[in-house]
Enzyme design. Structure first.
Site, mmCIF file in Angstrom:
data_model
loop_
_atom_site.group_PDB
_atom_site.id
_atom_site.type_symbol
_atom_site.label_atom_id
_atom_site.label_comp_id
_atom_site.label_asym_id
_atom_site.label_seq_id
_atom_site.Cartn_x
_atom_site.Cartn_y
_atom_site.Cartn_z
ATOM 1 N N SER A 6 -10.093 -14.207 -19.304
ATOM 2 C CA SER A 6 -8.893 -13.520 -18.818
ATOM 3 C C SER A 6 -8.469 -14.104 -17.473
ATOM 4 O O SER A 6 -9.262 -14.777 -16.804
ATOM 5 C CB SER A 6 -9.171 -12.017 -18.690
ATOM 6 O OG SER A 6 -10.357 -11.793 -17.956
ATOM 7 N N GLU A 8 -6.170 -13.111 -13.828
ATOM 8 C CA GLU A 8 -5.575 -12.020 -13.038
ATOM 9 C C GLU A 8 -4.402 -12.530 -12.197
ATOM 10 O O GLU A 8 -4.461 -13.623 -11.647
ATOM 11 C CB GLU A 8 -6.668 -11.441 -12.127
ATOM 12 C CG GLU A 8 -6.187 -10.313 -11.245
ATOM 13 C CD GLU A 8 -7.343 -9.652 -10.500
ATOM 14 O OE1 GLU A 8 -8.377 -9.337 -11.124
ATOM 15 O OE2 GLU A 8 -7.194 -9.455 -9.286
ATOM 16 N N THR A 40 -2.654 -6.798 -10.615
ATOM 17 C CA THR A 40 -3.201 -5.875 -9.612
ATOM 18 C C THR A 40 -2.193 -4.792 -9.212
ATOM 19 O O THR A 40 -0.993 -4.880 -9.515
ATOM 20 C CB THR A 40 -3.670 -6.628 -8.344
ATOM 21 O OG1 THR A 40 -2.535 -7.281 -7.782
ATOM 22 C CG2 THR A 40 -4.745 -7.641 -8.674
ATOM 23 N N HIS A 69 -3.864 -3.002 -13.421
ATOM 24 C CA HIS A 69 -4.894 -2.361 -12.611
ATOM 25 C C HIS A 69 -4.288 -1.035 -12.164
ATOM 26 O O HIS A 69 -3.073 -0.921 -11.963
ATOM 27 C CB HIS A 69 -5.229 -3.191 -11.376
ATOM 28 C CG HIS A 69 -5.874 -4.513 -11.687
ATOM 29 N ND1 HIS A 69 -6.729 -5.139 -10.830
ATOM 30 C CD2 HIS A 69 -5.763 -5.315 -12.769
ATOM 31 C CE1 HIS A 69 -7.134 -6.288 -11.365
ATOM 32 N NE2 HIS A 69 -6.553 -6.419 -12.545
ATOM 33 N N GLY A 100 -9.658 1.611 -5.335
ATOM 34 C CA GLY A 100 -8.731 1.024 -4.382
ATOM 35 C C GLY A 100 -9.197 1.284 -2.962
ATOM 36 O O GLY A 100 -10.214 1.939 -2.740
ATOM 37 N N ASP A 101 -8.468 0.753 -2.015
ATOM 38 C CA ASP A 101 -8.775 0.961 -0.601
ATOM 39 C C ASP A 101 -7.602 1.672 0.037
ATOM 40 O O ASP A 101 -6.452 1.379 -0.260
ATOM 41 C CB ASP A 101 -9.016 -0.382 0.106
ATOM 42 C CG ASP A 101 -10.304 -1.014 -0.369
ATOM 43 O OD1 ASP A 101 -11.330 -0.304 -0.413
ATOM 44 O OD2 ASP A 101 -10.278 -2.201 -0.720
ATOM 45 N N TYR A 137 -20.047 -5.141 -8.474
ATOM 46 C CA TYR A 137 -20.283 -5.904 -7.237
ATOM 47 C C TYR A 137 -21.708 -6.455 -7.219
ATOM 48 O O TYR A 137 -22.621 -5.795 -6.722
ATOM 49 C CB TYR A 137 -20.051 -4.996 -6.014
ATOM 50 C CG TYR A 137 -18.639 -4.451 -5.975
ATOM 51 C CD1 TYR A 137 -17.636 -5.116 -5.278
ATOM 52 C CD2 TYR A 137 -18.297 -3.310 -6.688
ATOM 53 C CE1 TYR A 137 -16.329 -4.653 -5.284
ATOM 54 C CE2 TYR A 137 -16.993 -2.839 -6.711
ATOM 55 C CZ TYR A 137 -16.022 -3.520 -5.999
ATOM 56 O OH TYR A 137 -14.721 -3.053 -6.015
ATOM 57 N N PHE A 208 -11.268 -13.552 3.458
ATOM 58 C CA PHE A 208 -11.290 -12.590 2.362
ATOM 59 C C PHE A 208 -12.731 -12.283 1.940
ATOM 60 O O PHE A 208 -13.082 -11.136 1.661
ATOM 61 C CB PHE A 208 -10.462 -13.153 1.196
ATOM 62 C CG PHE A 208 -10.086 -12.127 0.192
ATOM 63 C CD1 PHE A 208 -9.449 -10.959 0.588
ATOM 64 C CD2 PHE A 208 -10.377 -12.308 -1.154
ATOM 65 C CE1 PHE A 208 -9.115 -9.982 -0.349
ATOM 66 C CE2 PHE A 208 -10.049 -11.345 -2.088
ATOM 67 C CZ PHE A 208 -9.425 -10.181 -1.687
ATOM 68 N N HIS A 258 -13.450 -14.152 -15.862
ATOM 69 C CA HIS A 258 -12.161 -13.587 -15.447
ATOM 70 C C HIS A 258 -11.707 -14.393 -14.230
ATOM 71 O O HIS A 258 -12.362 -14.362 -13.183
ATOM 72 C CB HIS A 258 -12.345 -12.101 -15.086
ATOM 73 C CG HIS A 258 -11.114 -11.424 -14.585
ATOM 74 N ND1 HIS A 258 -10.133 -10.935 -15.417
ATOM 75 C CD2 HIS A 258 -10.707 -11.120 -13.316
ATOM 76 C CE1 HIS A 258 -9.171 -10.362 -14.697
ATOM 77 N NE2 HIS A 258 -9.499 -10.466 -13.418
#
Ligand code: FAD
Length: 277
Positions: A6, A8, A40, A69, A100-101, A137, A208, A258
């Site tokens: 996939s 993104e 996203t 998402h 999310g953040d 994670y 990042f 992904h």
């Protein structure tokens, strides 16, 4: 078992950006024949309309299943219910469900606080309609209480009804396999698909990675730093490192890949075209 591939994207801000993205998705469709694309979502609903537009346009333009998402932080249940219903009406069958953040300046955290609550809510509202992906994670979430607790919370998301997971990107294959082994010990049998970030720029990647908790191994970081303005050599080295990592992942049983394509085709295809899959 067939492997799942996939790519993104993020939702473009302009019509011109969307046109470019449709062209990119067409190229990736032809070359990779992906199982799905994903788009996203800005936490708090900041890209709500743009994500919807990109998802529906990409799906109708390419015919490739496209997964929005959806993050719950900062949104009410009613808002999420409405988004789910719009996607159902559009025939969208796959979602990436996230906490999310919290965007800076936003004070209300919404009614659902963690991704496991969102997965439960989606199942309550829509039954088995959606295939639900969640985030994983291998190097642990940056604010996780502890590795053990993070794994336990990951299991909660799967137990709430998630079908599979996509990982945060990593450059340390051992971290991924240790995570998968730990999940197996906890009885988690959902596929955990490695998220792959091509390397095209050192400064952005370092910033990042520090924020999201991904380690860039010292030998890679040092070499990337050493390229300075020599972008072509940096990209060639990045391609070799990431392709080698992807090949090892696939050869050792990873259930797919992904690609975090960043709306570009070149870096993802440079890796893809050298892989044996
Ligand atoms: P959760 O699984 O809820 O975990 C968040 C933190 O809370 C972790 O530290 C966890 O240990 C802890 N926790 C979990 N459950 C509980 C609980 N019940 N009680 C107490 N603590 C708990 N962000 C976006 O804004 N938009 C996107 O489109 C987006 N896409 C992403 C796609 C992927 C594949 C990945 C890996 C990340 C993506 N992110 C996105 C980033 C993500 O939103 C952030 O990493 C966010 O901080 C955590 O989201 P989560 O769904 O993993 O949260």
């Amino acid at each position: 078992m067939n492997k799942t591939f996939s790519c993104e994207f993020f939702p473009p801000k302009t019509d011109q950006g969307l046109e470019k993205l449709l062209t990119a998705s067409e190229i990736l469709k032809t070359e990779i024949k992906p199982d799905f694309f994903s788009v996203t979502f800005g936490a708090g609903g900041s890209t709500r309309e743009r994500t919807f537009q990109a998802v529906t346009d990409i799906a109708s333009h390419t015919g490739v299943p496209t997964a929005p998402h959806l993050s719950c932080i900062g949104s009410s249940k009613d808002e999420i219910r409405e988004i789910l219903s719009r996607y159902q009406q559009q025939g969208i069958k796959r979602l990436v469900a996230l906490r999310g953040d919290m965007p800076s300046g936003m004070v209300t955290s919404g009614e659902l606080h963690y991704a496991n609550e969102l997965v439960t809510f989606i199942r309550e509202e829509t039954g088995d309609h959606f295939h639900i992906e969640v985030a994983a994670y291998p190097e642990f979430h940056p604010i996780a209480e502890s590795p053990k607790q993070d794994l336990a919370y990951f299991k909660q998301k799967i137990d709430a009804g998630a079908d599979s997971a996509i990982t945060q990107y990593f450059y340390n294959v051992d971290a991924y396999y240790q995570f998968v082994d730990d999940c197996e010990l906890l009885g988690i049998d959902a596929p955990i698909i490695p998220g792959i970030m091509p390397i095209t720029n050192y400064t952005n990647l370092a910033r990042f990675s520090d924020a999201c908790g991904t380690e860039i191994p010292r030998w890679i970081r040092k070499r990337l730093q050493d390229f300075h303005d020599d972008t072509e050599s940096l990209k060639a080295f990045g391609k070799d490192v990431v392709t080698d990592m992807c090949q090892r992942l696939l050869d050792n049983g990873a259930p797919g890949l992904h690609f975090y394509s960043m709306n570009q085709t070149e870096a993802t295809l440079a890796i893809w075209n050298e892989l044996e899959h």
